[in-house]
Design a protein around this motif. Structure first.
Motif, PDB file in Angstrom:
ATOM      1  N   PHE A 177       0.858  54.347  53.703  1.00 30.37           N
ATOM      2  CA  PHE A 177       0.903  55.633  52.763  1.00 30.37           C
ATOM      3  C   PHE A 177       1.134  54.701  51.290  1.00 30.37           C
ATOM      4  N   LEU A 178       1.845  53.933  51.132  1.00 30.80           N
ATOM      5  CA  LEU A 178       2.164  53.397  49.651  1.00 30.80           C
ATOM      6  C   LEU A 178       0.920  52.803  49.157  1.00 30.80           C
ATOM      7  N   ALA A 179       0.263  51.968  49.901  1.00 25.63           N
ATOM      8  CA  ALA A 179      -0.801  51.536  49.461  1.00 25.63           C
ATOM      9  C   ALA A 179      -2.140  52.542  49.374  1.00 25.63           C
ATOM     10  N   GLY A 180      -2.027  53.488  50.170  1.00 24.26           N
ATOM     11  CA  GLY A 180      -2.984  54.778  50.065  1.00 24.26           C
ATOM     12  C   GLY A 180      -2.768  55.510  48.751  1.00 24.26           C
ATOM     13  N   LEU A 181      -1.536  55.630  48.356  1.00 23.38           N
ATOM     14  CA  LEU A 181      -1.115  56.401  47.036  1.00 23.38           C
ATOM     15  C   LEU A 181      -1.376  55.575  45.777  1.00 23.38           C
ATOM     16  N   ARG A 182      -1.451  54.165  45.967  1.00 25.25           N
ATOM     17  CA  ARG A 182      -1.593  53.232  44.850  1.00 25.25           C
ATOM     18  C   ARG A 182      -3.488  53.355  44.757  1.00 25.25           C
ATOM     19  N   GLY A 183      -4.001  53.606  45.662  1.00 27.09           N
ATOM     20  CA  GLY A 183      -5.363  53.781  45.610  1.00 27.09           C
ATOM     21  C   GLY A 183      -6.074  55.079  44.964  1.00 27.09           C
ATOM     22  N   ILE A 184      -5.028  55.833  44.564  1.00 24.12           N
ATOM     23  CA  ILE A 184      -5.318  57.224  44.006  1.00 24.12           C
ATOM     24  C   ILE A 184      -5.655  57.162  42.462  1.00 24.12           C
ATOM     25  N   PRO A 185      -6.607  57.307  41.955  1.00 29.15           N
ATOM     26  CA  PRO A 185      -6.892  56.873  40.638  1.00 29.15           C
ATOM     27  C   PRO A 185      -5.943  57.659  39.611  1.00 29.15           C
ATOM     28  N   ARG A 186      -5.448  56.891  38.790  1.00 29.71           N
ATOM     29  CA  ARG A 186      -4.117  57.936  37.932  1.00 29.71           C
ATOM     30  C   ARG A 186      -5.061  59.018  36.994  1.00 29.71           C
ATOM     31  N   ASP A 187      -6.158  58.661  36.740  1.00 24.21           N
ATOM     32  CA  ASP A 187      -6.693  59.507  35.773  1.00 24.21           C
ATOM     33  C   ASP A 187      -6.834  61.089  36.594  1.00 24.21           C
ATOM     34  N   LEU A 188      -7.020  61.015  37.841  1.00 24.67           N
ATOM     35  CA  LEU A 188      -6.971  62.369  38.506  1.00 24.67           C
ATOM     36  C   LEU A 188      -5.642  63.372  38.238  1.00 24.67           C
ATOM     37  N   TYR A 189      -4.567  62.502  38.217  1.00 21.21           N
ATOM     38  CA  TYR A 189      -3.428  63.333  37.816  1.00 21.21           C
ATOM     39  C   TYR A 189      -3.132  63.408  36.494  1.00 21.21           C
ATOM     40  N   GLU A 190      -3.614  62.599  35.580  1.00 19.35           N
ATOM     41  CA  GLU A 190      -3.764  62.957  34.158  1.00 19.35           C
ATOM     42  C   GLU A 190      -4.556  64.045  33.776  1.00 19.35           C
ATOM     43  N   ALA A 191      -5.631  64.267  34.508  1.00 19.99           N
ATOM     44  CA  ALA A 191      -6.613  65.504  34.223  1.00 19.99           C
ATOM     45  C   ALA A 191      -5.996  66.389  34.698  1.00 19.99           C
ATOM     46  N   ALA A 192      -5.128  66.651  35.869  1.00 21.86           N
ATOM     47  CA  ALA A 192      -4.382  67.738  36.361  1.00 21.86           C
ATOM     48  C   ALA A 192      -3.282  68.075  35.424  1.00 21.86           C
ATOM     49  N   GLU A 193      -2.635  66.907  34.856  1.00 24.61           N
ATOM     50  CA  GLU A 193      -1.680  67.499  33.943  1.00 24.61           C
ATOM     51  C   GLU A 193      -2.149  68.015  32.766  1.00 24.61           C
ATOM     52  N   ILE A 194      -3.254  67.621  32.146  1.00 24.32           N
ATOM     53  CA  ILE A 194      -3.707  68.265  31.066  1.00 24.32           C
ATOM     54  C   ILE A 194      -4.040  69.761  31.320  1.00 24.32           C
TER      55      ILE A 194
END
Lengths: 358, 297
Positions: B174-191
């Motif tokens: 799971f940890l490896a999988g989480l690392r593979g999710i681009p940060r950008d997606l969360y940042e876009a969601a955050e904005i």
């Protein structure tokens, strides 16, 4: 619509300061481009404005309201990422609607805005596709669409065109300019490409090493660069730079005859004189030198002529229209004093009183 | 065919050690066990052909077989989701960036290495015993505990908890999988003002779906095969009241206690079919919930 004020903004990671005491006013409704070489802090600055990066010192205010502690979502802005940041498991339509669904907005209004954005960006036939089924340019449009559906007061673009091929980049650049004309919303746009900066910006901010080198309209930056860095960074092909020594009201560059130079307001005896490639004249000009053509680059309507001077200095001449010069040919070249930019030994612009010379 | 070998020779050479092991140590016994499952065989006299006798007995007369299935299915149903949830939870904590992350990863992985061991099973038996640590802690807050392991109603859940604690290997995946999710997606969601919970549900889970699927299949197979902890904690019998009669424990007893090798082989093949059916089910449903980014349509 929103204006933005940055006061003494700083950003450091531990001992490393990436933005230093930065002050900037961004006017309501302007298209401001942050440009500079990689590592100059332009993306960091944009992320600080967005609220994705905390600021270490200073204040950022949007429409007069300090937003330092406001989360990104409360700053009334949208951001377009270099990577597009599209949600790969959602259709284009869902990607566009996702942000709006956080706002407890009526479904009909969400649909209206999504359809409107799709129409503006001409992505209507793509609405049910997943991002992996889109080309780079189409993804870019969806990313922009996701920003415009929110109808924010401020758009942020982080190098949005740098993943596109050259042809598409030019096309999207034109479309972005058209989008700005249509929306007239404040836009802050980060790029390392000075051509993008020149063509899109109402005003350009040139950054280097976390500091602002110059702020001005594209024309101001081009015609009156504030320092040697801006002179070299803005303008393509690159400006010619020549070393000169000044003594007794005379300036002398290697290969060129000395010419009269009145008080520059500097005591430096060492200057750098810059001349734009299109200001060079073959067979004319007030200050002249002899040279030999090393290479002619044919670009169709224009050509770039590379000239070697006797001392080994090289000059670039941007020739318009028909021109019969060939490599190997010896030429006389020159330029007028009015076309020269002078920079002192600390690389700052100095202004000669040209009127007195004439 | 010749072309196939020419192109793949190097690959097969590298596979040789494994292939030798598989053909001589695994495939042989597998095929023999299939044959034995149709026989009566006590390991002393020669196997006697019995056709489908073992299978008929299993499904029509053997109550302990059905009990073993019930225990094992209960265990799978509880332990797999709990272990995956624990694994994902810890992976998300670690992903948020603890400084000495290498150390933490090792610490969290440790139970997975230890959990399957006899020592931990013995320890577990003591902890959940009548005078064990659990009851002592409960006594402190005024609750009178019971013999968690000796009570047939609760015994299996002690093993579920033990299994949940061994979340290490799915956690690392799971940890490896989480690392593979681009940060950008969360940042876009955050904005866009997306809540943490919605980010988890609409971005993390779907982006992680292939990894969840992989872990689900692997852990389900693991859970069906659980043996050591149940065997040790129940003293090898499946007691109390067959509440810890895991399928593998029953199979082991049939084989090595009662020397009904033919019947045990039949049990093993049924377990294989059950696991295969569940895996097939997982694959069949995956197209509805697993999204692969690079999938072609």
């Amino acid at each position: 619509m929103a204006g933005l004020t940055l006061r003494n903004v700083e950003k450091s990671y531990g001992a490393l300061t990436v933005i230093k005491e930065l002050n900037l006013d961004i006017h309501d409704g302007e298209f401001l481009v942050l440009v500079g070489p990689s590592g100059c802090g332009k993306s960091t600055l944009l992320r600080m404005i967005a609220g994705l990066e905390e600021i270490s010192d200073g204040t950022i205010a949007i429409d007069g309201k300090v937003v330092n502690d406001l989360p990104a979502s409360k700053r009334d802005l949208s951001m377009v990422f270099q990577s597009y940041a599209l949600y790969p498991h959602m259709s284009v339509r869902k990607n566009l609607a996702f942000g709006l669904q956080n706002l407890s907005m009526p479904k009909a209004e969400i649909a209206r805005r999504v359809d409107e954005a799709a129409r503006i960006l001409q992505i209507e036939p793509l609405m049910e596709r997943k991002p992996r089924q889109l080309s780079g340019g189409q993804k870019q449009r969806v990313a922009i669409g996701r920003a415009i559906v929110r109808e924010p007061g401020l758009f942020l673009f982080d190098e949005p065109l740098s993943n596109l091929d050259a042809e598409l980049r030019v096309q999207m650049r034109v479309e972005l300019a058209a989008l700005y004309e249509r929306l007239k919303t404040t836009m802050i746009y980060v790029t390392h490409d000075q051509v993008e900066a020149m063509t899109l910006a109402s005003r350009i901010v040139v950054l280097r090493g976390g500091k602002i080198e110059q702020v001005g309209t594209p024309e101001e930056l081009y015609t009156r660069p504030a320092n040697l860095f801006v002179a070299g960074f803005i303008g393509s092909p690159r400006i010619n730079m020549l070393k000169a020594t000044v003594s007794g009201g005379q300036a002398k560059m290697a290969d060129f005859a000395a010419f009269a130079l009145p008080d520059l307001g500097t005591r430096d005896s060492e200057l750098t004189i810059c001349v734009r490639p299109e200001a060079i004249q073959l067979g004319g000009g007030e200050v002249q030198a002899e040279g030999k053509i090393r290479l002619v680059e044919y670009l169709g309507a224009e050509r770039l002529v590379h000239i070697d001077l006797a001392s080994g200095q090289r000059l670039l001449f941007h020739a318009q229209g028909a021109d019969s010069h060939r490599a190997g040919e010896s030429v006389t070249l020159g330029f007028d004093r009015a076309d020269m930019h002078f920079f002192d030994s600390s690389e700052q612009r100095v202004e000669p009183a040209l009127a007195e010379v004439a | 065919m010749r072309k196939f070998f020419r192109r793949n020779t190097a690959g097969y050479v590298f596979l040789t050690p494994w292939l030798v092991g598989f053909f001589f140590l695994a495939l042989g016994p597998i095929l023999v066990s299939l044959y034995l499952s149709f026989t009566r065989y006590d390991m002393v006299s020669a196997p006697v052909w019995d056709g489908l006798g073992n299978y008929r007995y299993m499904f029509e007369y053997d109550r302990r077989f059905w009990k073993a299935l019930e225990v094992t299915f209960t265990f799978v149903a509880f332990s797999v989701p709990l272990r995956l949830a624990a694994a994902l939870g810890v992976a998300m904590l670690l992903d948020k960036g603890l400084r000495t992350i290498g150390v933490y990863r090792a610490i969290f992985y440790l139970p997975s290495l230890l959990g399957a061991s006899i020592a931990i099973a013995l320890l577990w038996r003591e902890m959940f015993g009548l005078n064990g640590v659990i009851n002592q802690v409960l006594a402190m807050v005024g609750i009178t505990g019971k013999g968690w392991i000796t009570d047939p109603d609760t015994s299996i859940y002690t093993i579920v908890v033990l299994a949940m604690w061994q979340f290490g290997s799915p956690m690392l995946i799971f940890l490896a999988g989480l690392r593979g999710i681009p940060r950008d997606l969360y940042e876009a969601a955050e904005i866009d003002g997306t809540s943490r919970f919605r980010q988890f549900r609409r971005i993390t889970l779907p982006m992680l779906a292939p990894v969840i699927f992989f872990n689900l299949v692997l852990q389900t197979i693991e859970a069906f095969k659980t043996f050591t902890s149940a065997f040790i904690i129940s003293n090898g019998t499946g007691a109390p009241a067959d509440s810890l009669l895991f399928y593998t424990v029953y199979l082991f007893n049939e084989a090595f206690k009662f020397f009904r090798m033919g019947y045990a082989s039949a049990l093993a093949w049924v377990l294989l079919l059950i696991i295969a059916a569940f895996t097939a089910l997982a694959f069949a449903t995956s197209k509805y919930w697993v999204h692969y980014e690079n999938e072609r349509d």
